[in-house]
Design a protein around this motif. Structure first.
Motif, PDB file in Angstrom:
ATOM      1  N   ASP A 120       0.851  -1.191   0.000  1.00 25.56           N
ATOM      2  CA  ASP A 120       0.000   0.000   0.000  1.00 25.56           C
ATOM      3  C   ASP A 120       0.884   1.238   0.000  1.00 25.56           C
ATOM      4  O   ASP A 120       1.440   1.614   1.029  1.00 25.56           O
ATOM      5  N   ARG A 122       0.799   5.233  -1.010  1.00 25.82           N
ATOM      6  CA  ARG A 122      -0.146   6.315  -1.304  1.00 25.82           C
ATOM      7  C   ARG A 122       0.547   7.670  -1.314  1.00 25.82           C
ATOM      8  O   ARG A 122       1.223   8.013  -0.357  1.00 25.82           O
ATOM      9  N   LEU A 124      -0.039  11.495  -0.860  1.00 27.80           N
ATOM     10  CA  LEU A 124      -1.032  12.203  -0.054  1.00 27.80           C
ATOM     11  C   LEU A 124      -0.892  13.717  -0.195  1.00 27.80           C
ATOM     12  O   LEU A 124       0.205  14.233  -0.399  1.00 27.80           O
ATOM     13  N   ASP A 153       8.222   7.831  -4.100  1.00 24.07           N
ATOM     14  CA  ASP A 153       7.256   6.919  -4.711  1.00 24.07           C
ATOM     15  C   ASP A 153       7.979   5.766  -5.403  1.00 24.07           C
ATOM     16  O   ASP A 153       7.617   4.592  -5.239  1.00 24.07           O
TER      17      ASP A 153
END
Length: 166
Positions: A120, A122, A124, A153
């Motif tokens: 996971d 993400r 943000l 990332d």
């Protein structure tokens, strides 16, 4: 920086600044400072429980935080009270400064979460970043911030985020 005595760890005050104002200030144990990277450890400094939906930060959680003087981000390893790794919370920031016992970091709104198992990841607060106006007021900083988010990332998606911390 060294401890006050053999039994007492060195303590710094972490100061997170956003839009020219102090967002949060908390004491942290200074674990290391190699001149480029500063590592501190602190309990969850928020009030009560903060549930993001994908992770909960709560009293008893311990954050080992990594700040760089030459990078536009910080990485926080988040562990539950029992030592279980929850994941890594990354803040896009200007490079950190440590003056005396005050570690100052300017938050640039962009964040990234990577769960402990790496499944996971993400990005943000990209809407907050856009709304901040940094792209207009300081285009060079905005470019550095977006580049830092892309780097984080990529590291998270390739399983290399943890390697930054060793």
């Amino acid at each position: 920086m060294s401890a006050n005595s053999a039994d007492e760890p060195a303590v710094v005050e972490v100061v997170l600044v956003k839009a020219g104002r102090t967002k949060i200030r908390y004491p942290a144990e200074l674990l290391a400072d190699d001149g480029t990277r500063i590592t501190v450890r602190a309990p969850w400094a928020g009030d009560g429980i903060r549930d993001f939906g994908f992770v909960r930060f709560e009293p008893g959680d311990v954050f080992t935080e990594y700040y760089w003087r030459d990078r536009w981000y910080s990485v926080k390893e988040v562990r539950a009270h029992d030592g279980t790794l929850k994941g890594h919370y990354c803040d896009v920031t200007r490079p950190a400064t440590l003056t005396g016992t005050e570690l100052v970091v300017e938050d640039l709104d962009l964040d990234l979460w990577c769960s402990a198992d790496g499944t996971d990841v993400r990005r943000l607060d990209e809407d907050e970043f856009t709304a901040s106006g940094l792209e207009t007021s300081d285009p060079q900083a905005a470019t550095a911030a977006l580049t830092a988010l892309d780097e984080l990332d990529t590291l998270a998606h390739t399983g290399k985020l943890g390697a930054l911390l060793t």
